[in-house]
Design a protein around this motif. Structure first.
Motif, PDB file in Angstrom:
ATOM      1  N   HIS A   1     -37.630  29.556 -58.106  1.00 21.38           N
ATOM      2  CA  HIS A   1     -37.544  28.195 -58.614  1.00 21.38           C
ATOM      3  C   HIS A   1     -37.254  28.195 -60.108  1.00 21.38           C
ATOM      4  O   HIS A   1     -36.328  27.556 -60.574  1.00 21.38           O
ATOM      5  CB  HIS A   1     -38.829  27.423 -58.331  1.00 21.38           C
ATOM      6  N   HIS A   2     -38.073  28.928 -60.885  1.00 22.31           N
ATOM      7  CA  HIS A   2     -37.857  28.942 -62.329  1.00 22.31           C
ATOM      8  C   HIS A   2     -38.432  30.198 -62.970  1.00 22.31           C
ATOM      9  O   HIS A   2     -39.250  30.891 -62.375  1.00 22.31           O
ATOM     10  CB  HIS A   2     -38.465  27.703 -63.002  1.00 22.31           C
ATOM     11  N   VAL A   3     -37.982  30.439 -64.181  1.00 21.21           N
ATOM     12  CA  VAL A   3     -38.537  31.459 -65.062  1.00 21.21           C
ATOM     13  C   VAL A   3     -38.999  30.714 -66.300  1.00 21.21           C
ATOM     14  O   VAL A   3     -38.273  29.865 -66.828  1.00 21.21           O
ATOM     15  CB  VAL A   3     -37.473  32.514 -65.443  1.00 21.21           C
ATOM     16  N   ALA A   4     -40.207  30.997 -66.770  1.00 20.38           N
ATOM     17  CA  ALA A   4     -40.754  30.310 -67.942  1.00 20.38           C
ATOM     18  C   ALA A   4     -40.656  31.212 -69.172  1.00 20.38           C
ATOM     19  O   ALA A   4     -40.957  32.404 -69.103  1.00 20.38           O
ATOM     20  CB  ALA A   4     -42.207  29.920 -67.697  1.00 20.38           C
TER      21      ALA A   4
ATOM     22  N   LYS B   1     -41.516  21.061 -73.528  1.00 22.74           N
ATOM     23  CA  LYS B   1     -41.082  21.736 -72.306  1.00 22.74           C
ATOM     24  C   LYS B   1     -39.670  21.246 -72.016  1.00 22.74           C
ATOM     25  O   LYS B   1     -39.444  20.045 -71.892  1.00 22.74           O
ATOM     26  CB  LYS B   1     -41.997  21.419 -71.136  1.00 22.74           C
TER      27      LYS B   1
ATOM     28  N   ASP C   1     -36.595  21.736 -69.363  1.00 22.65           N
ATOM     29  CA  ASP C   1     -36.147  22.268 -68.076  1.00 22.65           C
ATOM     30  C   ASP C   1     -34.629  22.390 -68.103  1.00 22.65           C
ATOM     31  O   ASP C   1     -33.931  21.401 -68.377  1.00 22.65           O
ATOM     32  CB  ASP C   1     -36.576  21.345 -66.940  1.00 22.65           C
TER      33      ASP C   1
ATOM     34  N   ARG D   1     -31.051  23.886 -66.080  1.00 22.30           N
ATOM     35  CA  ARG D   1     -30.443  24.281 -64.802  1.00 22.30           C
ATOM     36  C   ARG D   1     -29.717  25.615 -64.991  1.00 22.30           C
ATOM     37  O   ARG D   1     -28.933  25.786 -65.915  1.00 22.30           O
ATOM     38  CB  ARG D   1     -29.451  23.212 -64.346  1.00 22.30           C
TER      39      ARG D   1
ATOM     40  N   ASN E   1     -29.516  26.648 -57.969  1.00 19.04           N
ATOM     41  CA  ASN E   1     -30.867  26.511 -57.432  1.00 19.04           C
ATOM     42  C   ASN E   1     -32.004  26.973 -58.337  1.00 19.04           C
ATOM     43  O   ASN E   1     -33.152  26.920 -57.920  1.00 19.04           O
ATOM     44  CB  ASN E   1     -30.970  27.289 -56.113  1.00 19.04           C
ATOM     45  N   ALA E   2     -31.724  27.438 -59.529  1.00 18.08           N
ATOM     46  CA  ALA E   2     -32.793  27.981 -60.371  1.00 18.08           C
ATOM     47  C   ALA E   2     -32.890  27.227 -61.691  1.00 18.08           C
ATOM     48  O   ALA E   2     -31.978  26.500 -62.082  1.00 18.08           O
ATOM     49  CB  ALA E   2     -32.558  29.464 -60.625  1.00 18.08           C
ATOM     50  N   GLN E   3     -34.020  27.421 -62.361  1.00 22.42           N
ATOM     51  CA  GLN E   3     -34.269  26.758 -63.638  1.00 22.42           C
ATOM     52  C   GLN E   3     -34.922  27.725 -64.616  1.00 22.42           C
ATOM     53  O   GLN E   3     -35.556  28.690 -64.208  1.00 22.42           O
ATOM     54  CB  GLN E   3     -35.225  25.577 -63.460  1.00 22.42           C
ATOM     55  N   ILE E   4     -34.758  27.412 -65.889  1.00 19.78           N
ATOM     56  CA  ILE E   4     -35.556  28.018 -66.951  1.00 19.78           C
ATOM     57  C   ILE E   4     -36.420  26.907 -67.506  1.00 19.78           C
ATOM     58  O   ILE E   4     -35.936  25.812 -67.782  1.00 19.78           O
ATOM     59  CB  ILE E   4     -34.685  28.621 -68.061  1.00 19.78           C
ATOM     60  N   GLU E   5     -37.713  27.187 -67.636  1.00 24.63           N
ATOM     61  CA  GLU E   5     -38.614  26.291 -68.336  1.00 24.63           C
ATOM     62  C   GLU E   5     -38.810  26.878 -69.731  1.00 24.63           C
ATOM     63  O   GLU E   5     -39.410  27.939 -69.876  1.00 24.63           O
ATOM     64  CB  GLU E   5     -39.968  26.199 -67.628  1.00 24.63           C
TER      65      GLU E   5
END
Length: 128
Positions: A7-10, A44, A46, A48, A52-56
């Motif tokens: 889903h994401h990498v923070a 924060k 967000d 794209r 399908n993935a995100q970086i926070e």
């Protein structure tokens, strides 16, 4: 456990404006949402990444430093898929981003290389 993807990498940045410019303007990740939390004086962002993935991308005042060499324990790096690694390297270099020499993955035969974000976090580009 059955997963359907990442889903994401923070990422926590030390300088929000500098990191936002790097990830949005240099790397070209579109903004999904930007949130300022006044009670924490934090951001924060967000972003794209692909379909399908995100970086926070976070910012917290006075966040502690973390040792972040690609060979340190913990998260090693984030790798982004690209269609043309030479073109991507040329673009990154034209934006003042230094890249390492191209390497060949001995298992897949694919080209890849590393570069750093504004907080010196290791990022990789990997040719499709």
């Amino acid at each position: 456990m059955k997963t359907t993807g990442i889903h994401h990498v923070a990422i926590i940045s030390s300088d929000y404006d500098r990191s936002k410019k790097f990830y949005v303007e240099v790397l070209g990740f579109p903004i999904i949402q930007e949130t300022f939390r006044a009670e924490r004086n934090s951001y924060k962002l967000d972003l794209r990444v692909g379909k399908n993935a995100q970086i926070e991308l976070f910012y917290f005042p006075n966040a502690p430093q973390r040792f972040s060499s690609p060979e340190a324990c913990g998260l090693r790096h984030i790798a982004f898929k690209v269609d043309d690694i030479e073109e991507t390297i040329f673009y990154l270099n034209s934006q003042g981003v230094e890249t390492e020499n191209i390497r060949i993955d001995e298992i897949t035969g694919k080209k890849f290389t590393f570069f750093k974000d504004p907080d010196n976090l290791p990022l990789e580009i990997y040719q499709n």
